[in-house]
Design an enzyme around this catalytic site. Structure first.
Site, PDB file in Angstrom:
ATOM      1  CB  ALA A   1      51.248  32.038  -8.391  1.00  0.00           C
TER       2      ALA A   1
ATOM      3  CG  HIS B   1      56.269  -0.594   7.134  1.00  0.00           C
ATOM      4  ND1 HIS B   1      56.227   0.931   7.586  1.00  0.00           N
ATOM      5  CD2 HIS B   1      57.503  -1.331   7.878  1.00  0.00           C
ATOM      6  CE1 HIS B   1      57.549   1.137   8.460  1.00  0.00           C
ATOM      7  NE2 HIS B   1      58.080   0.174   8.100  1.00  0.00           N
TER       8      HIS B   1
ATOM      9  CD  GLU C   1      47.779  35.715  -8.391  1.00  0.00           C
ATOM     10  OE1 GLU C   1      48.212  34.926  -9.325  1.00  0.00           O
ATOM     11  OE2 GLU C   1      46.826  36.410  -8.184  1.00  0.00           O
TER      12      GLU C   1
ATOM     13  CB  VAL D   1      46.057  35.579 -16.515  1.00  0.00           C
ATOM     14  CG1 VAL D   1      46.708  36.732 -15.875  1.00  0.00           C
ATOM     15  CG2 VAL D   1      45.099  35.800 -17.611  1.00  0.00           C
ATOM     16  N   GLY D   2      44.358  32.169 -15.871  1.00  0.00           N
ATOM     17  CA  GLY D   2      42.720  31.977 -15.967  1.00  0.00           C
ATOM     18  C   GLY D   2      43.061  31.137 -17.154  1.00  0.00           C
TER      19      GLY D   2
ATOM     20  CB  ALA E   1      40.400  16.212 -16.555  1.00  0.00           C
TER      21      ALA E   1
HETATM   22  P1  FAD Z   1      38.081  20.962 -22.837  1.00  0.00           P
HETATM   23  O1  FAD Z   1      38.609  19.442 -22.588  1.00  0.00           O
HETATM   24  O2  FAD Z   1      38.034  21.719 -23.274  1.00  0.00           O
HETATM   25  O3  FAD Z   1      37.231  19.946 -24.424  1.00  0.00           O
HETATM   26  C1  FAD Z   1      36.139  20.455 -25.136  1.00  0.00           C
HETATM   27  C2  FAD Z   1      36.098  19.718 -26.740  1.00  0.00           C
HETATM   28  O4  FAD Z   1      35.012  20.841 -27.077  1.00  0.00           O
HETATM   29  C3  FAD Z   1      37.457  20.653 -27.751  1.00  0.00           C
HETATM   30  O5  FAD Z   1      37.523  19.298 -27.963  1.00  0.00           O
HETATM   31  C4  FAD Z   1      36.603  20.990 -28.728  1.00  0.00           C
HETATM   32  O6  FAD Z   1      37.403  21.075 -29.932  1.00  0.00           O
HETATM   33  C5  FAD Z   1      35.639  20.763 -28.954  1.00  0.00           C
HETATM   34  N1  FAD Z   1      33.985  21.587 -28.916  1.00  0.00           N
HETATM   35  C6  FAD Z   1      33.848  23.384 -28.839  1.00  0.00           C
HETATM   36  N2  FAD Z   1      32.879  23.880 -29.319  1.00  0.00           N
HETATM   37  C7  FAD Z   1      32.793  23.070 -30.261  1.00  0.00           C
HETATM   38  C8  FAD Z   1      32.124  23.031 -31.049  1.00  0.00           C
HETATM   39  N3  FAD Z   1      31.004  23.901 -31.486  1.00  0.00           N
HETATM   40  N4  FAD Z   1      31.651  22.032 -31.839  1.00  0.00           N
HETATM   41  C9  FAD Z   1      32.370  20.800 -32.010  1.00  0.00           C
HETATM   42  N5  FAD Z   1      33.420  20.525 -30.433  1.00  0.00           N
HETATM   43  C10 FAD Z   1      33.164  21.741 -29.832  1.00  0.00           C
HETATM   44  N6  FAD Z   1      42.684  19.180 -15.081  1.00  0.00           N
HETATM   45  C11 FAD Z   1      42.864  18.358 -14.450  1.00  0.00           C
HETATM   46  O7  FAD Z   1      41.986  17.699 -13.740  1.00  0.00           O
HETATM   47  N7  FAD Z   1      44.500  17.594 -13.822  1.00  0.00           N
HETATM   48  C12 FAD Z   1      45.621  19.374 -14.585  1.00  0.00           C
HETATM   49  O8  FAD Z   1      46.357  17.785 -14.488  1.00  0.00           O
HETATM   50  C13 FAD Z   1      45.435  19.759 -15.060  1.00  0.00           C
HETATM   51  N8  FAD Z   1      46.391  19.892 -16.255  1.00  0.00           N
HETATM   52  C14 FAD Z   1      46.301  20.851 -17.012  1.00  0.00           C
HETATM   53  C15 FAD Z   1      46.756  21.669 -17.775  1.00  0.00           C
HETATM   54  C16 FAD Z   1      46.778  22.421 -18.386  1.00  0.00           C
HETATM   55  C17 FAD Z   1      47.890  23.356 -19.120  1.00  0.00           C
HETATM   56  C18 FAD Z   1      45.428  23.242 -18.864  1.00  0.00           C
HETATM   57  C19 FAD Z   1      45.257  24.468 -19.884  1.00  0.00           C
HETATM   58  C20 FAD Z   1      44.449  22.593 -18.285  1.00  0.00           C
HETATM   59  C21 FAD Z   1      45.006  22.143 -17.310  1.00  0.00           C
HETATM   60  N9  FAD Z   1      44.096  21.063 -16.680  1.00  0.00           N
HETATM   61  C22 FAD Z   1      43.633  19.784 -15.940  1.00  0.00           C
HETATM   62  C23 FAD Z   1      42.432  21.484 -16.819  1.00  0.00           C
HETATM   63  C24 FAD Z   1      41.128  20.256 -17.922  1.00  0.00           C
HETATM   64  O9  FAD Z   1      42.069  20.285 -18.876  1.00  0.00           O
HETATM   65  C25 FAD Z   1      40.422  20.976 -17.854  1.00  0.00           C
HETATM   66  O10 FAD Z   1      38.973  21.153 -17.212  1.00  0.00           O
HETATM   67  C26 FAD Z   1      39.629  19.899 -18.627  1.00  0.00           C
HETATM   68  O11 FAD Z   1      39.981  19.378 -20.523  1.00  0.00           O
HETATM   69  C27 FAD Z   1      37.720  20.175 -19.663  1.00  0.00           C
HETATM   70  O12 FAD Z   1      37.343  19.094 -20.228  1.00  0.00           O
HETATM   71  P2  FAD Z   1      36.065  19.537 -20.958  1.00  0.00           P
HETATM   72  O13 FAD Z   1      36.238  18.060 -21.736  1.00  0.00           O
HETATM   73  O14 FAD Z   1      34.965  20.324 -20.334  1.00  0.00           O
HETATM   74  O15 FAD Z   1      36.658  20.664 -22.065  1.00  0.00           O
HETATM   75  P1  AMP Z   2      44.089  30.426 -11.583  1.00  0.00           P
HETATM   76  O1  AMP Z   2      42.560  30.872 -12.463  1.00  0.00           O
HETATM   77  O2  AMP Z   2      44.093  29.292 -10.886  1.00  0.00           O
HETATM   78  O3  AMP Z   2      44.805  29.366 -13.252  1.00  0.00           O
HETATM   79  O4  AMP Z   2      45.289  31.476 -11.622  1.00  0.00           O
HETATM   80  C1  AMP Z   2      45.415  32.721 -12.851  1.00  0.00           C
HETATM   81  C2  AMP Z   2      45.521  33.490 -11.794  1.00  0.00           C
HETATM   82  O5  AMP Z   2      46.266  34.223 -12.554  1.00  0.00           O
HETATM   83  C3  AMP Z   2      44.894  34.372 -10.352  1.00  0.00           C
HETATM   84  O6  AMP Z   2      45.449  33.965  -9.354  1.00  0.00           O
HETATM   85  C4  AMP Z   2      44.828  35.828 -10.614  1.00  0.00           C
HETATM   86  O7  AMP Z   2      45.177  36.225  -9.350  1.00  0.00           O
HETATM   87  C5  AMP Z   2      46.293  36.180 -11.616  1.00  0.00           C
HETATM   88  N1  AMP Z   2      45.687  36.696 -12.600  1.00  0.00           N
HETATM   89  C6  AMP Z   2      44.831  37.689 -12.983  1.00  0.00           C
HETATM   90  N2  AMP Z   2      45.553  38.892 -14.110  1.00  0.00           N
HETATM   91  C7  AMP Z   2      46.740  39.809 -13.403  1.00  0.00           C
HETATM   92  C8  AMP Z   2      47.716  40.302 -13.782  1.00  0.00           C
HETATM   93  N3  AMP Z   2      47.186  41.125 -14.763  1.00  0.00           N
HETATM   94  N4  AMP Z   2      48.843  40.226 -13.289  1.00  0.00           N
HETATM   95  C9  AMP Z   2      49.222  39.455 -12.078  1.00  0.00           C
HETATM   96  N5  AMP Z   2      48.410  38.070 -12.252  1.00  0.00           N
HETATM   97  C10 AMP Z   2      47.106  38.150 -12.880  1.00  0.00           C
END
Ligand code: FAD
Ligand code: AMP
Length: 479
Positions: free
Chosen positions: A189, A451, A211, A277-278, A327
């Site tokens: 969650a 407003h 959760e 789960v993260g 991000a």
């Molecule tokens: P990434 O975006 O993971 O980019 C890493 C890049 O490195 C990738 O393109 C990969 O191909 C490249 N790479 C890796 N290893 C190599 C290598 N050895 N050689 C060449 N290229 C490589 N964050 C928010 O702030 N707001 C949101 O609303 C939000 N929503 C999310 C929803 C979902 C479903 C998910 C999964 C994530 C969300 N996030 C959100 C988190 C956000 O996407 C990440 O925090 C962000 O993308 C991290 O950016 P980054 O540039 O560190 O890594």
């Molecule tokens: P987040 O890391 O904020 O995206 O949240 C992931 C959530 O998944 C955390 O709140 C964890 O407590 C939960 N979680 C991880 N493993 C399990 C599991 N086996 N069953 C239920 N919840 C889990």
């Protein structure tokens, strides 16, 4: 032959592409390497955020919100919407179009700024030498005065629920469903689990969120978390806390999940299961043994406050280093690092990173929560304002939630801003700006807000800190 650059950025997600573009703007000769390929097998920039994260999830959240509003709320304001239906493949295609146009936009920005791009895997050795294996199998050797690692993160998988590609999926799979699952299980969650749960719940799934923790949204202000739990319950999202998933078995088109709660072991069947789960830092096939870059005990690249690793001239930013996996945090780290490489002296204020959960109501905050202030023994004042008292919220027929400001008792300096309600993902920026500027609650109280706007809720919350709010009964009043 080795090609020489001022800066090599590894990864073109939000952290990496911001670093590369800003480096080029600063006159540095910059290269950026990324290995991501899309479903069609084409190299693509933008990383997790643009391809399978922030943007596609917000597209589905916005579409599903419009749908549920039309279905449940339009009648009350005099709009008839007979025959309403959802076309899931069209919704997914729209999301894919947005991803395509944004990722192409990043490629265009790299080009127009003069960043040299390489599509393939980067491997960092000693002395800031980077070996690139391009998608066609050929190799290039690059070298730079500075290297910025921005390789991001990947979803955590749990052995009890191995992904099956169709029935048990991670967040990426949950952005691709072509039909609405009847019963949808979600493990976790956190922000991602709740956002994906909201999308499919609005479109008609019976959503059960399992959760492990006893506490809901422990990182948020608990008053906000309680209100969020109440609202999600009203929406029929069945969020079960203290519920640890221990196993799963797939038979035909159903998955049965085994979990334990305070009553013992139980089973529950779903049509689809999302494992949310993260996320964990991603460094696979990145570092040669002599790169000099160390990982910490959780697998993150170890960096100091300025994002410098243990290897001279090698920095790391974004999800692959400590701090919230967001991000905008990575973007600002990427910019800070290259500006430092160019001789400037920016700093990033890690106390001013906004967090948002894009459910409805949205949840957003910056700074300390009330429970954090209590446990550190700080004395503070609280000012809050319910959106039910906002004229603009009433006009929009959406009065859920409140805005709360925590300010230091002696100095009145704002220590935290917490919001739940419609559009608070936008309103939180006002709290972030106030905190960046070291504002007092009184500063916000002395500022004029247009407003009628939802922002006036922030103004009133600031006034409420000293008991001067106009549209609510104040809890206490200073002169
Ligand atoms: P990434 O975006 O993971 O980019 C890493 C890049 O490195 C990738 O393109 C990969 O191909 C490249 N790479 C890796 N290893 C190599 C290598 N050895 N050689 C060449 N290229 C490589 N964050 C928010 O702030 N707001 C949101 O609303 C939000 N929503 C999310 C929803 C979902 C479903 C998910 C999964 C994530 C969300 N996030 C959100 C988190 C956000 O996407 C990440 O925090 C962000 O993308 C991290 O950016 P980054 O540039 O560190 O890594
Ligand atoms: P987040 O890391 O904020 O995206 O949240 C992931 C959530 O998944 C955390 O709140 C964890 O407590 C939960 N979680 C991880 N493993 C399990 C599991 N086996 N069953 C239920 N919840 C889990």
């Amino acid at each position: 032959m080795t090609k020489k650059f001022d800066v090599i950025v590894i990864g073109a997600g939000p952290a990496g592409y911001h670093a590369a573009i800003r480096a080029a703007q600063l006159g540095l000769n910059a290269a950026c390497i990324d290995k991501w390929v899309n479903k069609q097998g084409n190299p693509i920039y933008g990383g997790t955020c643009l391809n399978v994260g922030c943007i596609p999830s917000k597209s589905l959240l916005d579409t599903s919100h419009k749908y549920i509003e039309a279905k449940e709320d339009f009648g009350a304001i005099g709009i008839k919407s007979k025959g309403l239906d959802i076309d899931v493949p069209a919704m997914i295609a729209h999301k894919d179009d947005i991803v395509e146009s944004l990722t192409k936009g990043i490629a265009g920005l790299m080009k127009s700024n003069g960043v040299t791009t390489y599509d393939g895997n980067a491997h960092l050795g000693a002395g800031r030498v980077v070996d690139v294996t391009l998608h066609d199998g050929s190799t290039e050797t690059l070298e730079a005065d500075s290297v910025v690692i921005a390789t991001g993160s990947v979803s955590v998988e749990i052995p009890s629920c191995p992904l099956t590609g169709e029935i048990i999926v991670d967040s990426t799979g949950a952005l691709q469903f072509q039909s609405v699952p009847k019963r949808l299980g979600i493990i976790g969650a956190g922000a991602i689990g709740l956002e994906l749960g909201s999308v499919w719940n609005r479109l008609g799934s019976e959503v059960v969120v399992l959760e492990a923790l006893e506490e809901f949204l422990p990182m948020a202000d608990q008053q906000v978390a309680r209100e969020a739990a109440k609202q999600f319950k009203k929406q029929a999202m069945d969020i079960r806390l203290g519920t640890k998933v221990t196993g799963s078995s797939v038979k035909g088109k159903k998955v049965t999940v085994t979990y334990t709660d305070m009553e013992g072991e139980k089973n529950e069947a779903f049509d689809r299961l999302i494992v949310a789960v993260g996320r964990k830092p991603y460094t696979e096939n990145l570092l040669a043994p002599d790169s000099g870059v160390d990982l910490d005990e959780r697998g993150f690249i170890y960096v100091n406050d300025l994002c410098l690793t243990n290897a001279p001239g090698v920095y790391a930013v974004g999800d692959v280093v400590r701090g919230p996996m967001l991000a905008h945090k990575g973007m600002e780290e990427g910019i800070m690092v290259v500006e430092r490489i160019a001789g400037q002296k920016p700093l990033l204020d890690y106390d001013c990173i906004p967090s948002v959960i894009y459910t409805h109501p949205e949840v957003a905050w910056v700074g300390k929560t009330e429970q954090e202030l209590k446990s550190s023994g700080d004395s503070y004042n609280v000012g809050s304002f319910p959106m039910a008292a906002s004229g603009r919220a009433m006009a929009a027929n959406d009065t859920t939630g409140f805005i709360k400001i925590l300010a230091d008792d002696k100095t009145d300096r704002i220590l935290g801003v917490h919001m739940i309600g419609a559009h608070v993902s936008e309103l939180i920026a006002e709290g972030v700006i106030a905190m960046e500027f070291g504002s007092c609650a009184e500063d916000l109280g002395l500022t004029m807000f247009a407003h009628p706007t939802l922002s006036e809720g922030l103004h009133e919350a600031a006034l409420a800190v000293s008991g001067h709010a106009i549209h609510i009964a104040n809890r206490k009043r200073k002169k």
